[in-house]
Motif scaffolding. Structure first.
Motif, short mmCIF file in Angstrom:
data_model
loop_
_atom_site.label_atom_id
_atom_site.label_comp_id
_atom_site.label_asym_id
_atom_site.label_seq_id
_atom_site.Cartn_x
_atom_site.Cartn_y
_atom_site.Cartn_z
N GLU A 194 -76.97 132.65 26.62
CA GLU A 194 -76.40 131.35 26.32
C GLU A 194 -76.95 130.30 27.28
O GLU A 194 -77.59 130.63 28.29
CB GLU A 194 -74.88 131.38 26.46
N ASN A 195 -76.65 129.05 26.99
CA ASN A 195 -76.92 127.99 27.94
C ASN A 195 -76.05 128.18 29.18
O ASN A 195 -74.86 128.49 29.06
CB ASN A 195 -76.61 126.62 27.33
N ASN A 196 -76.62 127.96 30.34
CA ASN A 196 -75.83 128.06 31.56
C ASN A 196 -74.92 126.85 31.74
O ASN A 196 -73.82 126.96 32.29
CB ASN A 196 -76.75 128.22 32.77
N PHE A 197 -75.39 125.68 31.29
CA PHE A 197 -74.61 124.44 31.41
C PHE A 197 -74.58 123.71 30.08
O PHE A 197 -75.47 123.85 29.24
CB PHE A 197 -75.21 123.51 32.47
N TYR A 198 -73.53 122.89 29.90
CA TYR A 198 -73.42 122.00 28.76
C TYR A 198 -73.30 120.56 29.26
O TYR A 198 -72.72 120.31 30.32
CB TYR A 198 -72.16 122.29 27.94
N HIS A 244 -71.52 117.03 28.17
CA HIS A 244 -70.52 116.44 27.28
C HIS A 244 -70.52 114.94 27.54
O HIS A 244 -69.72 114.42 28.32
CB HIS A 244 -69.13 117.04 27.53
N ALA A 291 -70.34 123.98 33.58
CA ALA A 291 -70.72 125.39 33.50
C ALA A 291 -70.17 126.03 32.24
O ALA A 291 -69.01 125.80 31.86
CB ALA A 291 -70.23 126.14 34.73
N ASN A 292 -70.99 126.82 31.57
CA ASN A 292 -70.58 127.55 30.38
C ASN A 292 -69.92 128.86 30.80
O ASN A 292 -70.58 129.80 31.24
CB ASN A 292 -71.80 127.82 29.50
N GLU A 310 -67.82 130.61 28.67
CA GLU A 310 -67.24 131.16 27.45
C GLU A 310 -67.35 132.68 27.36
O GLU A 310 -66.53 133.31 26.68
CB GLU A 310 -67.91 130.51 26.23
N SER A 311 -68.33 133.28 28.00
CA SER A 311 -68.47 134.73 27.91
C SER A 311 -67.56 135.47 28.88
O SER A 311 -67.54 136.70 28.87
CB SER A 311 -69.93 135.12 28.16
N ASN A 349 -71.33 130.08 37.04
CA ASN A 349 -72.03 131.36 36.87
C ASN A 349 -72.96 131.56 38.06
O ASN A 349 -73.87 130.76 38.27
CB ASN A 349 -72.83 131.36 35.57
N GLU A 405 -80.58 129.75 31.43
CA GLU A 405 -79.73 130.61 30.60
C GLU A 405 -78.80 131.45 31.47
O GLU A 405 -79.07 131.69 32.65
CB GLU A 405 -80.59 131.55 29.76
#
Length: 250
Positions: A33-37, A39, A46-47, A49-50, A63, A208
């Motif tokens: 996944e992306n490490n960052f988003y 907005h 920081a992502n 979600e996992s 992360n 990632e």
């Protein structure tokens, strides 16, 4: 072939199938996944979600380059409670720090949660129980287990310790874990067992975040799990000998 012989062969095949399924293979989820988003016009977020609930209690702020979580299920948590570690840079970004996390009161928190939101045990009465009563018990227990989980998480005490480690050890462990996640593949039909342990390996690779969650680790995954669990054990006892792990990580 007689019907009797056909039945015997089918029965033998059925028995063999049962035992082979019980042996089974690990169930896993691999994510990139992306490490960052972004907005809007703000700093990257920081992502996470996992990450599961306990992982967020351990490592919920970002992360790290290397993360490992051991998440036991059921009675297994009484023998080895949830624990893990991550590797981060120090404030000057010149060296690495091993941060060890563990739950110090898992059994107590679970007992208190179960007492506050008790489930209903049906036992031998289940067979002759009316259908509406069965459904009532199932619905009650489903709601109770959800409340127990929420209450347990609120009661958990997370202990932490930090140990400076060498660049060589940090980089060897990073390379080993990235390679492990990258090359891990299914070797058979995944089998879920009661009270299976879960382990999670996570790395930041470029922009990632790679994560590998394995239920009931076996073979190479079990060896990697044992190595990481031993790092936690040694670090908590102030007996971390890097040379031993650097040699094992080749």
């Amino acid at each position: 072939m007689t019907k009797f012989m056909m039945c015997c062969l089918l029965y033998a095949f059925f028995i063999v199938s049962i035992f082979s399924q019980q042996d089974g293979q690990s169930v896993f989820v691999k994510r990139i996944e992306n490490n960052f988003y972004f907005h809007g016009p703000i700093d990257p977020i920081a992502n996470l979600e996992s990450k599961g609930e306990i992982e967020k209690l351990f490592f919920g702020d970002f992360n790290a380059p290397v993360e490992f979580s051991y998440l036991p299920a059921g009675e297994n948590a009484a023998f080895r409670p949830p624990s893990g570690f991550r590797i981060v840079r120090d404030s000057l970004r010149k060296s690495y720090i091993l941060e060890v996390k563990y739950v110090s009161n898992y059994a107590e928190a679970s007992e208190m949660a179960s007492m506050k939101y008790p489930s209903i045990a049906s036992g031998s009465e289940w067979a002759g129980m009316p259908e509406d009563r069965r459904k009532q018990i199932i619905n009650h227990n489903r709601a109770a287990f959800a409340k127990q989980q929420e209450e347990r998480l609120a009661l958990l005490k997370i202990e932490s310790s930090s140990i400076p480690i060498s660049n060589q050890f940090a980089e060897k462990l990073y390379q080993k874990m990235v390679s492990f996640i990258d090359t891990y593949k299914a070797k058979g039909v995944g089998t879920l067992l009661v009270d299976d342990n879960e382990v999670v390996f996570r790395n930041v690779v470029g922009h990632e975040v790679w994560s590998l969650s394995i239920i009931h680790p076996r073979d190479v995954a079990l060896k990697m799990t044992d190595l990481c669990n031993q790092i936690v054990t040694d670090a908590r006892a102030n007996k971390l000998v890097e040379k031993k792990y650097i040699s094992a990580l080749h």
